[in-house]
Scaffold this active site. Structure first.
Site, PDB file in Angstrom:
ATOM      1  NE  ARG A 101      -2.277   1.447   3.607  1.00 30.92           N
ATOM      2  CZ  ARG A 101      -2.669   1.239   4.965  1.00 30.92           C
ATOM      3  NH1 ARG A 101      -4.130   0.911   5.029  1.00 30.92           N
ATOM      4  NH2 ARG A 101      -2.139   1.336   6.243  1.00 30.92           N
ATOM      5  CE  LYS A 152      -1.336   4.870   7.120  1.00 29.21           C
ATOM      6  NZ  LYS A 152      -2.566   5.209   7.439  1.00 29.21           N
ATOM      7  CD  GLU A 180     -11.592   6.986   5.597  1.00 33.31           C
ATOM      8  OE1 GLU A 180     -10.895   5.907   5.426  1.00 33.31           O
ATOM      9  OE2 GLU A 180     -11.159   7.877   4.742  1.00 33.31           O
TER      10      GLU A 180
END
Length: 402
Positions: free
Chosen positions: A158, A252, A285
């Site tokens: 990721r 991220k 989220e």
């Protein structure tokens, strides 16, 4: 540090200017003996700059006779020490000693100096790093449990996807970065904690474009952990802070200002976290965790990952939850759109992430969730993740060679 008592050597800046008015900046006007700087209807006297040398010639003080006291209220000078490199290092260590009880930084790697340090005072980065002054950087993490790195490869994959989306070149191949991360944990001797790591275009200048950055940089730090997150249920609220667009939510990056403001909003309202809704009003989220529900039909329901970060812990939960389907505690597992009403009427609600593992939610805004206590599915999922961290298969547990 010795006091600075030598007389100041004050020379007006205006005395060094060859002309009375700077071309293209009519607000700066030369007047006899002192420059005057005009700012929309007012003026301030220019400031004199001088230095005071310590006896051994290392520290100097920059002195201003008028800066900060335009009204002449009696504050005539301020002194800022000019420090040598060794004195800065000493000050950093003094600062670190004051906060040692709150920090457990065991080791840091930086490709700037091409190695690992265990001195917390040396765990610093340059101000002109594009990640610092423009927020252009990505990061990820991995838990350290009993001397193993949990889901390192999943997090690293990721991490590299985020770097690609952020258009950050890699300083090394994936295998080299993986080896550096493992060696950093090994050097730290930490067996319980977390590994965090960042990629940045690196230092270079303070411009918007990273074209002036010389080389991309990898940073990593090992943080010694305390006890595992508790299982106690919490309250959440609906966030009023705008959610990032999907392009940035699925990456991220270090752009966590909305996340920080959302967390602060929750704390200001006596809650643990604030829940974001997407542009269609569906549950998205939390500020740094995924959200999941157990419906009245005993389905584990989680929002799609197409507009939010694909949490590694959440994705692992989806795999481990199959055991609860097999033994009848769940009827099924589903990814889909979750309305606020559906979420608030669920039998159970939980937050999922590497920092909280599985955190039951007992109340959302004014709505009590289910029976208002920690539910059996959340408790079971916490146990499954904990067992996986301690004795899971090799694909999720990487041994650290201490």
């Amino acid at each position: 540090m010795a006091s600075l008592t030598a007389p100041s050597l004050r020379e007006p800046v205006s005395g060094n200017w060859p002309i009375g008015r700077i071309a293209g900046f009519p607000g700066v006007i030369r007047s006899p003996g002192r420059a005057r700087v005009a700012f929309h209807g007012g003026s301030y006297r220019g400031f004199g700059v001088g230095v005071e040398a310590r006896r051994w010639g290392v520290t100097r003080a920059v002195t201003s006779s008028n800066w900060g006291d335009p009204a002449g209220v009696g504050i005539n000078t301020f002194r800022v020490p000019l420090l040598s490199g060794s004195e800065v290092a000493e000050k950093l260590r003094e600062f670190q000693e004051k906060v040692t009880s709150r920090q457990n930084y065991m080791a840091m790697y930086s490709s700037i100096f091409g190695g690992i340090t265990t001195d917390p005072a040396a765990m610093v980065i340059h101000m002109d790093d594009h990640m610092v002054h423009r927020g252009h950087g990505v990061f990820d993490t991995a838990a350290i449990m009993d001397g193993y790195l949990y889901e390192l490869d999943q997090h690293l994959d990721r991490f590299l996807r985020s770097a690609s989306m952020a258009k950050i070149r890699l300083p090394f191949e994936r295998s080299t970065m993986r080896g550096i991360l493992i060696q950093t944990v090994s050097t730290s001797r930490c067996r319980q904690g977390s590994l965090r790591y960042w990629l940045s275009p690196g230092p270079g200048d303070f411009l918007l474009s990273p074209s002036g950055c010389l080389n991309p940089v990898l940073y990593a730090i090992v943080i010694k952990g305390r006890a595992l997150p508790d299982r106690k249920g919490v309250k959440v609220i609906t966030s009023s802070v705008p959610m990032k667009s999907p392009q940035f939510s699925i990456m991220k990056s270090v752009n966590y200002l909305p996340n920080a403001l959302s967390k602060m909003e929750a704390e200001e309202n006596g809650a643990f976290a604030a829940i974001w809704l997407d542009d269609e009003g569906f549950v998205a989220e939390g500020p740094n965790m995924n959200v999941a529900f157990v419906t009245s039909d005993r389905e584990l329901l989680m929002p799609h990952f197409d507009k939010i970060l694909s949490g590694c812990t959440a994705k692992r939960i989806l795999v481990l939850a199959e055991q609860l389907v097999a033994d009848g505690r769940l009827r099924g597992i589903r990814l889909g759109n979750v309305s606020v009403q559906e979420g608030k009427m669920a039998d159970e609600m939980m937050l999922i992430g590497s920092g909280v593992i599985v955190k039951p939610v007992l109340q959302w805004d004014d709505q009590v969730i289910g029976a208002g206590k920690e539910g059996p599915v959340a408790q079971a999922l916490f146990d499954l993740i904990l067992e996986d961290m301690k004795s899971g298969p090799p694909e999720v547990r990487v041994p650290v060679p201490y």
